[in-house]
Design a protein around this motif. Structure first.
Motif, PDB file in Angstrom:
ATOM      1  N   LEU A  21       0.742  -1.332  -0.104  1.00  0.00           N
ATOM      2  CA  LEU A  21       0.134  -0.068   0.039  1.00  0.00           C
ATOM      3  C   LEU A  21       0.844   1.316  -0.052  1.00  0.00           C
ATOM      4  O   LEU A  21       0.221   2.528  -0.051  1.00  0.00           O
ATOM      5  N   TRP A  22       2.181   1.083   0.035  1.00  0.00           N
ATOM      6  CA  TRP A  22       3.048   2.146   0.083  1.00  0.00           C
ATOM      7  C   TRP A  22       2.816   3.030  -1.405  1.00  0.00           C
ATOM      8  O   TRP A  22       2.844   4.174  -1.312  1.00  0.00           O
ATOM      9  N   ALA A  23       2.818   2.150  -2.353  1.00  0.00           N
ATOM     10  CA  ALA A  23       2.478   2.847  -3.524  1.00  0.00           C
ATOM     11  C   ALA A  23       1.409   3.585  -3.770  1.00  0.00           C
ATOM     12  O   ALA A  23       1.339   4.643  -4.323  1.00  0.00           O
ATOM     13  N   VAL A  24       0.287   3.074  -3.098  1.00  0.00           N
ATOM     14  CA  VAL A  24      -1.171   3.926  -3.063  1.00  0.00           C
ATOM     15  C   VAL A  24      -0.722   5.299  -2.252  1.00  0.00           C
ATOM     16  O   VAL A  24      -1.336   6.220  -2.801  1.00  0.00           O
ATOM     17  N   LEU A  25      -0.096   4.951  -0.991  1.00  0.00           N
ATOM     18  CA  LEU A  25       0.042   6.343  -0.287  1.00  0.00           C
ATOM     19  C   LEU A  25       0.898   7.278  -0.928  1.00  0.00           C
ATOM     20  O   LEU A  25       0.268   8.527  -0.869  1.00  0.00           O
TER      21      LEU A  25
END
Length: 267
Positions: A255-259
């Protein structure tokens, strides 16, 4: 074709492995940029974000194994002389939702189903104390809330369980009252889009202005049925393979990519 996965935890641009094949490197760069652009488009369009719970937000049964819960439910049925109620495949599934749905198909709306569902809910509540938060889920939820997006839960877990977990993480206010989970109408569990449609109606949101984050093919099917764009979260290669085979086109392994994309959209 080799590239750093979209979800790797780093702040800089995606890092390509150097090869002697210039054409291959250019193809990899194009693919990486395409993945990033697809993710950016999903996030930019979304005014409402519908989250699956077990997977994208936490691993509910990280310390209180779902397999053990399924076995206990089967043993409970057999203790009541109901061994023949399940097929051999259902008894061996090691998935408590498979057991619950099987009983509901044969005795819909019965006291037996209600009691079995309550037993599962109690096991899920016990699991919340050892649930493992998904990396970057908490800051992503808070960031999306801070920038004005509205969030909801659309899950096959009990809403009582979701509330207990979110409250323990200080996240309940980011979602409440929009938590749509398992009801006594078990035929409406995902892949049926019922819980997504409840959320959309309650929030007055058009499906095209929403985004569903899920980690299973049933999440994808429900999103497609509701007309909601889908973002897959896959914590391992097996889950990514299942999502891709089901037709998911945008899948992240972190979810780092989304954040990072949500933050970039506000810059």
């Amino acid at each position: 074709m080799v590239r750093r996965p979209l979800g790797n935890h780093h702040d800089g641009p995606d890092t390509l492995l150097v090869t002697s094949d210039t054409t291959q490197t250019e193809s990899v760069t194009a693919e990486t940029e395409n993945d990033t652009e697809q993710l950016r488009e999903l996030i930019t369009r979304a005014r409402v974000v519908l989250w699956d719970f077990d997977g994208p937000i936490c691993r509910l049964f990280a310390g209180h194994k779902a397999e053990r819960v399924a076995i206990d439910l089967v043993d409970w049925l057999e203790g009541r002389g109901l061994h023949g109620l399940l097929t051999e495949g259902e008894r061996q599934s090691l998935d408590p939702h498979v057991v619950l749905r099987a009983v509901d198909r044969r005795h819909p709306g019965s006291d037996l189903v209600a009691e079995l569902e309550e037993r599962l809910t109690q096991e899920e509540l016990r699991a919340t104390s050892s649930a493992m938060p998904t990396a970057y889920a908490d800051p992503l939820i808070r960031t999306w809330t801070a920038v004005g997006s509205r969030l909801a839960i659309a899950t096959n877990n009990s809403p009582r369980v979701v509330r207990a977990y979110l409250e323990s993480r200080g996240l309940l206010s980011c979602f409440s009252p929009h938590i749509y989970g398992r009801t006594q109408d078990l035929h409406q569990l995902k892949p049926d889009p019922h819980c997504l449609n409840r959320g959309l109606r309650a929030m007055g949101a058009a499906p095209s202005a929403a985004l569903m984050i899920g980690d299973t093919p049933s999440d994808l099917t429900a999103a497609n049925s509701a007309g909601v764009p889908f973002l897959g979260y896959a914590r391992n290669a097996r889950k990514e393979k299942l999502l891709r085979e089901a037709g998911a086109t945008v899948v992240v392994d972190s979810l780092w990519a989304v954040l990072r994309s949500v933050r970039a959209a506000q810059a």
